[in-house]
Design an enzyme around this catalytic site. Structure first.
Site, PDB file in Angstrom:
ATOM      1  N   HIS A 134       9.824  -3.936   4.513  1.00  0.00           N
ATOM      2  CA  HIS A 134      10.249  -2.540   4.552  1.00  0.00           C
ATOM      3  C   HIS A 134      10.453  -2.089   5.996  1.00  0.00           C
ATOM      4  CE1 HIS A 134       5.831  -2.105   4.817  1.00  0.00           C
ATOM      5  NE2 HIS A 134       5.879  -0.788   4.943  1.00  0.00           N
ATOM      6  N   HIS A 187      -2.527   4.374   9.694  1.00  0.00           N
ATOM      7  CA  HIS A 187      -1.193   4.847  10.075  1.00  0.00           C
ATOM      8  C   HIS A 187      -1.316   6.109  10.932  1.00  0.00           C
ATOM      9  CE1 HIS A 187      -0.601   2.436   6.422  1.00  0.00           C
ATOM     10  NE2 HIS A 187       0.638   2.245   6.810  1.00  0.00           N
ATOM     11  N   GLU A 217       3.350  -5.655   8.801  1.00  0.00           N
ATOM     12  CA  GLU A 217       2.067  -5.449   8.106  1.00  0.00           C
ATOM     13  C   GLU A 217       1.589  -6.741   7.430  1.00  0.00           C
ATOM     14  OE1 GLU A 217       2.389  -0.661   6.998  1.00  0.00           O
ATOM     15  OE2 GLU A 217       2.759  -2.113   5.424  1.00  0.00           O
ATOM     16  N   HIS A 277       0.809  -1.232   0.000  1.00  0.00           N
ATOM     17  CA  HIS A 277       0.000   0.000   0.000  1.00  0.00           C
ATOM     18  C   HIS A 277       0.843   1.284   0.000  1.00  0.00           C
ATOM     19  CE1 HIS A 277      -0.009  -0.358   4.692  1.00  0.00           C
ATOM     20  NE2 HIS A 277       0.997   0.388   4.296  1.00  0.00           N
TER      21      HIS A 277
HETATM   22  C1  DHB Z   1       6.083   3.544   2.894  1.00  0.00           C
HETATM   23  C2  DHB Z   1       5.491   2.306   3.069  1.00  0.00           C
HETATM   24  C3  DHB Z   1       4.411   2.155   3.947  1.00  0.00           C
HETATM   25  O1  DHB Z   1       3.787   0.964   4.197  1.00  0.00           O
HETATM   26  C4  DHB Z   1       3.907   3.265   4.616  1.00  0.00           C
HETATM   27  O2  DHB Z   1       2.835   3.114   5.398  1.00  0.00           O
HETATM   28  C5  DHB Z   1       4.523   4.512   4.461  1.00  0.00           C
HETATM   29  C6  DHB Z   1       5.602   4.643   3.597  1.00  0.00           C
HETATM   30  C7  DHB Z   1       7.238   3.709   1.938  1.00  0.00           C
HETATM   31  O3  DHB Z   1       7.716   2.727   1.366  1.00  0.00           O
HETATM   32  O4  DHB Z   1       7.682   4.847   1.743  1.00  0.00           O
HETATM   33 FE    FE Z   2       2.262   1.106   5.779  1.00  0.00          FE
END
Ligand code: DHB
Ligand code: FE
Length: 288
Positions: free
Chosen positions: A197, A59, A244, A12
């Site tokens: 991530h 978030h 996540e 997302h």
């Molecule tokens: C990014 C990824 C995420 O899941 C998020 O909530 C905010 C930023 C990113 O890759 O920049």
């Molecule tokens: Fe996220």
């Protein structure tokens, strides 16, 4: 009765929403990401659901440290796209399905999952970016999303977070809830967020292609074993925001083969791309 016919899984990344909204999808950086979803947008057109049950995480947009529901089901008639700092995304208002959502709340709470019921909530990139990826660019003045959406928010931001095991069991309860609804509705369940991530700390920028793909293999073929992955493994291997991914296990738990081994599922689409912003993008479509 209502039935779940398919599940969709996707990252997302908010920058994907910005790329769509600012007309950057054909730039060389973004082209491979959007190309990876072309098949899926056609699949959505060919297999239109009546309702999407969309598992995502907020978030710190609708919720804050004041109030941290582990699992929250949206029972409202509509949800406004949130302002995440640059104004709300120019996408249509998300229409809900209060009747089915209330039925699922009743059934799932009676199956011993303590859901928070939410009658008013803004929805952030966790929900609108997956919709944009699957439904394409829409004009909020003229267009609507193709069907009602039931937002289901999972806390994967503030510890303690729910385990993969609990998410997987919750998916099974959601399946029972949907199948006990009288109207003949075609429901898709989406699991969103991930893949690897980390946005913060010394390991910011971490991506683990090997682990992600092994996790996908197991999530498809042996979801019960995948659900047993302890939360610390996600954090260690897929980064702090890799947690996540437990949300994908809710959608996977709702699939037919989990309820009945004689009901195989099929993989309609699998896509993986590194990177988009700071994230490894993963995407699956499974059909019952
Ligand atoms: C990014 C990824 C995420 O899941 C998020 O909530 C905010 C930023 C990113 O890759 O920049
Ligand atoms: Fe996220």
């Amino acid at each position: 009765m209502a039935r779940i016919t398919a599940s969709v899984y996707t990252s997302h990344v908010p920058a994907i929403g910005a790329a769509i909204d600012l007309g950057k999808t054909h730039e060389p950086y973004w082209q491979p990401v959007f190309k990876g979803y072309e098949y899926s947008r056609q699949w959505m057109t060919d297999n239109p659901p009546d309702v999407i049950f969309l598992v995502y995480n907020d978030h710190a947009t609708a919720f804050s440290l004041d109030l941290i529901p582990t699992f929250a089901i949206g029972t409202a008639a509509e949800y406004q796209p949130a302002d995440e700092g640059w104004g709300p995304r120019p996408v249509p208002v998300v229409k809900g399905h209060p009747e089915l959502a209330s039925h699922i709340a009743q059934s799932v709470i009676q199956q011993d999952f303590d859901l928070t019921i939410v009658n008013k909530m803004a929805v952030d990139h966790g929900l609108t970016v997956p919709l944009s990826l699957m439904c394409g660019e829409l004009d909020p003045k003229k267009d609507a999303w193709p069907c009602p959406v039931i937002p289901f928010a999972v806390n994967v931001v503030q510890y303690p977070v729910p385990s993969g095991q609990r998410c997987f069991a919750l998916g099974q309860a959601i399946r029972k809830a949907v199948e006990s609804y009288d109207d003949d509705l075609n429901v898709h369940i989406w699991g969103t967020g991930g893949m690897s991530h980390q946005l913060q700390g010394a390991r910011a920028g971490l991506i683990n292609r090997e682990w992600d793909n092994a996790w996908l293999d197991q999530m498809i073929a042996d979801p019960a074993a995948c659900a047993a992955t302890p939360h610390i493994d996600y954090v260690r291997e897929a980064g702090s925001e890799g947690i996540e991914l437990v949300m994908w296990l809710i959608a996977r738990g709702a699939m037919a083969d989990v309820a009945d081994k004689n009901h195989p599922i099929s993989v309609r689409r699998r896509f993986y791309h590194v990177p988009a912003s700071n994230t490894a993008v993963g995407h699956l479509i499974l059909e019952n």
